[in-house]
Motif scaffolding. Structure first.
Motif, PDB file in Angstrom:
ATOM      1  N   ASP A 460      55.880  22.397   7.803  1.00 45.93           N
ATOM      2  CA  ASP A 460      56.986  22.129   6.887  1.00 45.93           C
ATOM      3  C   ASP A 460      57.736  20.836   7.196  1.00 45.93           C
ATOM      4  O   ASP A 460      58.646  20.457   6.454  1.00 45.93           O
ATOM      5  CB  ASP A 460      57.992  23.296   6.926  1.00 45.93           C
ATOM      6  N   HIS A 461      57.410  20.148   8.298  1.00 49.60           N
ATOM      7  CA  HIS A 461      58.181  18.967   8.695  1.00 49.60           C
ATOM      8  C   HIS A 461      57.254  17.820   9.105  1.00 49.60           C
ATOM      9  O   HIS A 461      57.531  17.088  10.060  1.00 49.60           O
ATOM     10  CB  HIS A 461      59.136  19.307   9.851  1.00 49.60           C
ATOM     11  N   LEU A 462      56.155  17.637   8.377  1.00 50.33           N
ATOM     12  CA  LEU A 462      55.184  16.610   8.742  1.00 50.33           C
ATOM     13  C   LEU A 462      55.758  15.199   8.670  1.00 50.33           C
ATOM     14  O   LEU A 462      55.304  14.302   9.374  1.00 50.33           O
ATOM     15  CB  LEU A 462      53.953  16.712   7.832  1.00 50.33           C
ATOM     16  N   SER A 463      56.764  14.987   7.851  1.00 45.92           N
ATOM     17  CA  SER A 463      57.334  13.640   7.710  1.00 45.92           C
ATOM     18  C   SER A 463      58.488  13.401   8.675  1.00 45.92           C
ATOM     19  O   SER A 463      59.069  12.322   8.673  1.00 45.92           O
ATOM     20  CB  SER A 463      57.816  13.428   6.271  1.00 45.92           C
ATOM     21  N   GLU A 464      58.796  14.376   9.512  1.00 44.28           N
ATOM     22  CA  GLU A 464      59.963  14.270  10.399  1.00 44.28           C
ATOM     23  C   GLU A 464      59.519  14.123  11.849  1.00 44.28           C
ATOM     24  O   GLU A 464      58.330  14.035  12.163  1.00 44.28           O
ATOM     25  CB  GLU A 464      60.851  15.505  10.224  1.00 44.28           C
ATOM     26  N   SER A 467      58.153  15.265  17.878  1.00 46.50           N
ATOM     27  CA  SER A 467      57.922  14.990  19.293  1.00 46.50           C
ATOM     28  C   SER A 467      57.908  16.299  20.078  1.00 46.50           C
ATOM     29  O   SER A 467      58.438  17.318  19.645  1.00 46.50           O
ATOM     30  CB  SER A 467      59.005  14.068  19.840  1.00 46.50           C
ATOM     31  N   LEU A 468      57.284  16.245  21.239  1.00 45.65           N
ATOM     32  CA  LEU A 468      57.196  17.432  22.082  1.00 45.65           C
ATOM     33  C   LEU A 468      58.578  17.936  22.468  1.00 45.65           C
ATOM     34  O   LEU A 468      58.821  19.143  22.554  1.00 45.65           O
ATOM     35  CB  LEU A 468      56.374  17.118  23.336  1.00 45.65           C
ATOM     36  N   ASP A 469      59.526  17.006  22.689  1.00 48.44           N
ATOM     37  CA  ASP A 469      60.895  17.410  23.039  1.00 48.44           C
ATOM     38  C   ASP A 469      61.553  18.182  21.901  1.00 48.44           C
ATOM     39  O   ASP A 469      62.250  19.186  22.119  1.00 48.44           O
ATOM     40  CB  ASP A 469      61.735  16.177  23.381  1.00 48.44           C
ATOM     41  N   THR A 470      61.348  17.714  20.658  1.00 47.51           N
ATOM     42  CA  THR A 470      61.932  18.394  19.503  1.00 47.51           C
ATOM     43  C   THR A 470      61.371  19.802  19.363  1.00 47.51           C
ATOM     44  O   THR A 470      62.111  20.769  19.140  1.00 47.51           O
ATOM     45  CB  THR A 470      61.640  17.597  18.216  1.00 47.51           C
ATOM     46  N   THR A 497      47.058  19.193  16.788  1.00 51.25           N
ATOM     47  CA  THR A 497      47.420  19.983  15.606  1.00 51.25           C
ATOM     48  C   THR A 497      48.222  19.136  14.624  1.00 51.25           C
ATOM     49  O   THR A 497      47.973  19.162  13.405  1.00 51.25           O
ATOM     50  CB  THR A 497      48.240  21.213  16.022  1.00 51.25           C
ATOM     51  N   ILE A 498      49.201  18.395  15.147  1.00 50.70           N
ATOM     52  CA  ILE A 498      50.023  17.541  14.277  1.00 50.70           C
ATOM     53  C   ILE A 498      49.153  16.493  13.601  1.00 50.70           C
ATOM     54  O   ILE A 498      49.266  16.233  12.387  1.00 50.70           O
ATOM     55  CB  ILE A 498      51.143  16.878  15.100  1.00 50.70           C
ATOM     56  N   GLU A 500      45.881  16.599  12.953  1.00 51.81           N
ATOM     57  CA  GLU A 500      45.011  17.219  11.945  1.00 51.81           C
ATOM     58  C   GLU A 500      45.775  17.522  10.665  1.00 51.81           C
ATOM     59  O   GLU A 500      45.280  17.244   9.553  1.00 51.81           O
ATOM     60  CB  GLU A 500      44.423  18.513  12.510  1.00 51.81           C
ATOM     61  N   GLN A 501      46.976  18.074  10.789  1.00 56.39           N
ATOM     62  CA  GLN A 501      47.722  18.456   9.588  1.00 56.39           C
ATOM     63  C   GLN A 501      48.209  17.224   8.827  1.00 56.39           C
ATOM     64  O   GLN A 501      48.237  17.205   7.598  1.00 56.39           O
ATOM     65  CB  GLN A 501      48.894  19.361   9.982  1.00 56.39           C
ATOM     66  N   ARG A 502      48.614  16.182   9.577  1.00 61.84           N
ATOM     67  CA  ARG A 502      49.054  14.961   8.893  1.00 61.84           C
ATOM     68  C   ARG A 502      47.888  14.287   8.179  1.00 61.84           C
ATOM     69  O   ARG A 502      48.030  13.783   7.060  1.00 61.84           O
ATOM     70  CB  ARG A 502      49.698  14.008   9.903  1.00 61.84           C
ATOM     71  N   ILE A 503      46.732  14.267   8.837  1.00 61.75           N
ATOM     72  CA  ILE A 503      45.564  13.653   8.209  1.00 61.75           C
ATOM     73  C   ILE A 503      45.156  14.438   6.963  1.00 61.75           C
ATOM     74  O   ILE A 503      44.868  13.858   5.907  1.00 61.75           O
ATOM     75  CB  ILE A 503      44.398  13.583   9.215  1.00 61.75           C
ATOM     76  N   GLU A 504      45.124  15.777   7.048  1.00 63.92           N
ATOM     77  CA  GLU A 504      44.745  16.587   5.890  1.00 63.92           C
ATOM     78  C   GLU A 504      45.726  16.421   4.741  1.00 63.92           C
ATOM     79  O   GLU A 504      45.334  16.333   3.572  1.00 63.92           O
ATOM     80  CB  GLU A 504      44.641  18.063   6.293  1.00 63.92           C
TER      81      GLU A 504
END
Length: 549
Positions: A460-464, A467-470, A497-498, A500-504
């Motif tokens: 739900d937050h691919l554009s935000e 980071s691992l800290d977040t 995972t991030i 793969e989802q951003r690329i898809e």
């Protein structure tokens, strides 16, 4: 894993270094970036870095000022300066300030690789140093740890109620903590001793853990306490910022919110360093749990109870946990009445060591003299311990106990139901076996919920900011522990995972929407269309334009 931070006010330099270093398989690097000294300090307050590669000439705070800040906070961090300025005075200032190397940008990638390799070798040499064990030998005979332990048990006894210690008491404990301020509680546990460690070796290793914590937490006021059964605790307060003359003339003051937040971030980041040192130097897996916020002395017993229960419930395998905030307090029942009499069995339960629990229980019953009173005492001590642990689990279940489990617990407390000592032991071990299985199931379920929450948030937050800290803040965990937990249960890194989802999602937008390349890049959280194009081609094999056709 070596953590390396790249700092430069030119984004293309940062991207270039990131790409170059990420492609070198020789180094086990976890890379971070910052485009100003201010951004770097923000990152360093949250995450301990092993190496920093920094430009010297930057707007605002320059690299030399950043180096001095790093030296005051993370003295073990290696700083490498990378700059386009070849003046000898910059090199002199950098080396005097503690920098490990000074490289001109014109020297090329090979010089940077050599410098990083040298810094990693220096870090490894320090990790192999045995000074922690050598210092521990001189402390083994001292009575101070015993005084601290007894005082801490009294402080955290829920029956007596805790009160702020007197300045005289703190002085007796050789502590610089203030009785006027709250304190942050961190609890720790040796998850598993080395195979050949006897009692003396275990005691020595506990002192070594204390020495490690004192060295790594030197920037705060710290009172370390060695407890029983491989457990320990830290009480932490910020160091006052006034000098000695001012401190003599001023009344003790409660640190403000910003100081406590900074102290909390520092403590959480240092927990990871302590855990890594215990693993690398002492060869011990250690779990650490932070209470999450400073507590007044009057609430320290409740904070300690929460911390203990959080440690028992655990996540994942239950080893090398790093938890930044405790669960809500639950009723602890009457555990204090039996803890000391069955301390070894309780430690086995808390460490999820089923084999050792069985061995110790069998030894207890095998060694009993032929006296019914001693037999009954041993049986009920173990039975009550199992019942207490079962109640703690029940308090966290979403459904009530079944009638079968209730009947089993009732028969467990009926000594006359067992026709022999051996039959009674089998009943206790059967209950313990089911308890271990239920706890493992609960840990897996809690871990599954955490992983599910992360995956849902990522989708739900691919554009935000992902980071691992977040993500770690989202689930109240240490960033490195979360990364390891995710890899352990999914078989892949969070970053994969991030990616793969951003690329898809990017593929979907390219094929089914009229968005331009730079608009897709923006919606996927990439800073520029050029960076998005490089990133897309590296993972897909073609550029976004070629993919769109």
């Amino acid at each position: 894993m070596i953590k390396l931070l790249i700092v430069d006010d030119e984004p293309y330099t940062v991207d270039g270094l990131y790409d170059m270093l990420s492609e070198i398989e020789e180094f086990p690097l976890e890379l971070y970036t910052a485009t100003s000294a201010k951004d770097a300090i923000g990152r360093l307050t949250r995450t301990r870095m092993d190496i920093v590669i920094s430009d010297i000439q930057m707007p605002g705070m320059d690299g030399l000022e950043l180096q001095r800040w790093i030296a005051s906070r993370w003295p073990r961090c290696k700083v490498i300066f990378l700059t386009g300025y070849g003046h000898i005075q910059y090199a002199q200032q950098a080396i005097r300030g503690g920098g490990v190397d000074y490289i001109l940008k014109t020297e090329g990638d090979e010089a940077i690789v050599r410098s990083v390799r040298a810094a990693i070798e220096a870090i490894r040499e320090e990790a192999e140093n045995d000074r922690f064990l050598l210092r521990a030998k001189t402390q083994l005979q001292h009575a101070l740890p015993v005084l601290r332990k007894e005082w801490f048990y009294e402080l955290t006894d829920p029956k007596t109620g805790a009160h702020a210690p007197s300045p005289a008491k703190l002085e007796q404990l050789r502590s610089d903590l203030s009785a006027e301020e709250p304190a942050l509680l961190v609890g720790g546990r040796v998850d598993r001793w080395r195979e050949d460690d006897g009692f003396a070796e275990q005691a020595l290793l506990m002192y070594a853990i204390q020495n490690i914590s004192e060295e790594y937490l030197s920037q705060v006021r710290l009172l370390p306490i060695l407890l029983e059964g491989g457990e320990f605790a830290w009480l932490i307060q910020p160091r006052p910022e006034t000098d000695a003359a001012e401190a003599d003339a001023m009344e003790p003051a409660v640190p403000d919110k910003d100081v406590w937040e900074d102290t909390l971030r520092y403590a959480l980041a240092t927990m990871e360093s302590v855990q890594a040192a215990c693993r690398d130097v002492l060869k011990l897996p250690v779990s650490l749990v932070c209470a999450g916020s400073p507590e007044p002395w009057s609430r320290m017993a409740a904070a300690y109870g929460r911390m203990k229960r959080t440690m028992i419930l655990g996540l994942g395998s239950g080893e090398e946990m790093l938890i930044s905030s405790c669960a809500e307090e639950e009723s602890s029942g009457g555990s204090d009445r039996y803890r000391r009499s069955v301390a070894e069995l309780e430690r086995c339960l808390e460490a999820n060591d089923e084999a050792e629990f069985r061995r110790v229980a069998e030894d207890v019953f095998r060694g009993l003299p032929n006296r019914f009173g001693l037999y009954a005492q041993a049986y009920f001590s173990v039975a009550v311990l199992l019942l207490e642990q079962q109640n703690k689990l029940e308090a966290h279940l979403d459904e009530p106990s079944t009638s079968a489990s209730v009947q089993e617990l009732q028969s467990l407390l009926d000594l006359s139901a067992h026709r022999s000592k051996e039959e009674a032991l089998r009943a206790l071990l059967s209950t313990a076996e089911k308890l271990f299985a239920r706890r493992k199931s609960m840990q897996d379920e809690r871990t599954h919920r955490v992983i599910g929450k992360l995956n849902h948030y990522i989708r739900d937050h691919l554009s935000e900011d992902l980071s691992l800290d977040t993500l770690a803040d989202l689930v109240f965990m240490n960033a490195s522990y979360l990364s390891n937990l995710y890899k352990q249960y999914t078989g892949k890194n969070i970053s994969d995972t991030i990616t793969e989802q951003r690329i898809e999602k990017a593929k979907e937008l390219l094929l089914h929407t009229p968005y331009k390349i730079h608009e897709v890049a923006e919606r996927m959280g990439f800073g520029t269309a050029a960076y998005f194009t490089r990133y897309f081609k590296r993972h897909v094999g073609v550029t976004p334009q070629e993919f769109r056709g």
